[in-house]
Enzyme design. Sequence first.
Site, short mmCIF file in Angstrom:
data_model
loop_
_atom_site.label_atom_id
_atom_site.label_comp_id
_atom_site.label_asym_id
_atom_site.label_seq_id
_atom_site.Cartn_x
_atom_site.Cartn_y
_atom_site.Cartn_z
N PHE A 194 1.11 -1.22 0.34
CA PHE A 194 0.44 -0.30 0.22
C PHE A 194 0.64 1.48 -0.14
O PHE A 194 0.56 2.45 -1.06
CB PHE A 194 -0.95 -0.26 1.36
CG PHE A 194 -1.83 1.25 1.19
CD1 PHE A 194 -2.63 1.86 0.63
CD2 PHE A 194 -1.21 2.03 2.37
CE1 PHE A 194 -3.02 2.87 0.28
CE2 PHE A 194 -1.90 3.40 2.89
CZ PHE A 194 -3.22 3.67 1.68
N HIS B 12 -2.31 -3.78 -5.38
CA HIS B 12 -1.83 -3.86 -4.03
C HIS B 12 -2.72 -3.91 -2.92
O HIS B 12 -3.66 -4.24 -3.36
CB HIS B 12 -1.01 -3.05 -3.66
CG HIS B 12 -1.90 -1.25 -3.56
ND1 HIS B 12 -2.42 -1.30 -1.84
CD2 HIS B 12 -2.88 -0.51 -3.49
CE1 HIS B 12 -3.54 -0.14 -2.20
NE2 HIS B 12 -3.09 0.12 -3.28
N CYS B 13 -2.37 -4.34 -1.41
CA CYS B 13 -2.73 -4.94 -0.42
C CYS B 13 -2.06 -4.07 0.29
O CYS B 13 -1.12 -3.32 -0.28
CB CYS B 13 -2.60 -6.36 0.29
SG CYS B 13 -1.26 -7.35 -0.02
N ASN B 14 -1.89 -4.71 1.16
CA ASN B 14 -1.12 -3.91 2.63
C ASN B 14 -0.23 -3.17 2.73
O ASN B 14 0.78 -2.84 2.56
CB ASN B 14 -1.30 -3.70 3.71
CG ASN B 14 -1.20 -2.69 5.22
OD1 ASN B 14 -0.66 -2.02 4.37
ND2 ASN B 14 -2.08 -3.20 6.19
#
Length: 236
Positions: free
Chosen positions: A43, A119-121
Site C-alpha cells: 500500500f 497492492h494490498c497492505n
Amino acid sequence: MFGSDLSDEQLKTVIQGPGDVEWKYEMRRECQEILPGLLLGPFVASKSLDTLRNLNISHIVCIRDQKEAFSVKPRFPDQFVYLVLDVEDNEEQNLIRLFPSAKAFIDSAIANGGRVLVHCNGGISLSPAFVVMFVMQHYGLSWEDALHMVQNRRYCISPNGGFLTQIKEYEAIYRANRAVASYPEMPRNVSRRKREDDEDGDDRDDDRKRPLVDHTATPFQPMMSIPVDDPYAMET
C-alpha cells in the site's frame, strides 16, 4: 502474449525473470513489475503520487481487509482508475470467487495501453495471490511456475496456506475453461438441416405406412379391396 505463443525456452526465461537483481529488505516497500503493464507492491507504494506518475500507472487494484478500510483506500481517485476489493486475509477467504472481477479489470487496462498496480497492505499475501493466478492464466503456466515467476520478481511474497491451496485449485479451473472454449461448436445450420431431414424422413415413413386401399376412389375409378377379417375371402 500468452504461453501458447511462447517457446519452452521463452517461457523458462519469463519464469526465471531478471537474474541481475539483488534483492534488499527495503525493496519490499517498493513495487515490482511482474509482467509488462502489471506491477505488484504494498500500500505504501500507492501513497506516493510522484512514484505512481514516474511508473506511468493508470489503474490501481486496491485489495484490503475490511478492517483496514479506514487507512488502505484510494488516495488519488481523480488521478487513477481504481478497483477496490474487500478481502479477509485468512485461510478461509474465497479468492477464486473474487478473482474474475480483478482479472477483467487488469485485462481491460492493459489492452487499452494502461499500466496497473495491484497492492494490498503489505504486498506479501493477499495481492500476490491474485497476481499469481493472473500470470498463471495469462501465460498458461502451472501454479508452481506462476508462483516462482512472481517470487523471482518480488522475493518477499508468501501467500497464506489457504490462498496457496486455492492457487493450486485455480490451475485446474482455468485449464478446464480454456479446453471448453477451444472445443469447436457445432454450426447451428447443421442442426437445423438435421431437423429438416428428420421431418422429411417422417414424411417418407408416412408414405410407407399409407394403406394400399384408396377409400376415396370415385365410382368411375373403382378399386376393390378384400376385408382382412373375412375368413372366406380366399375361398373360390
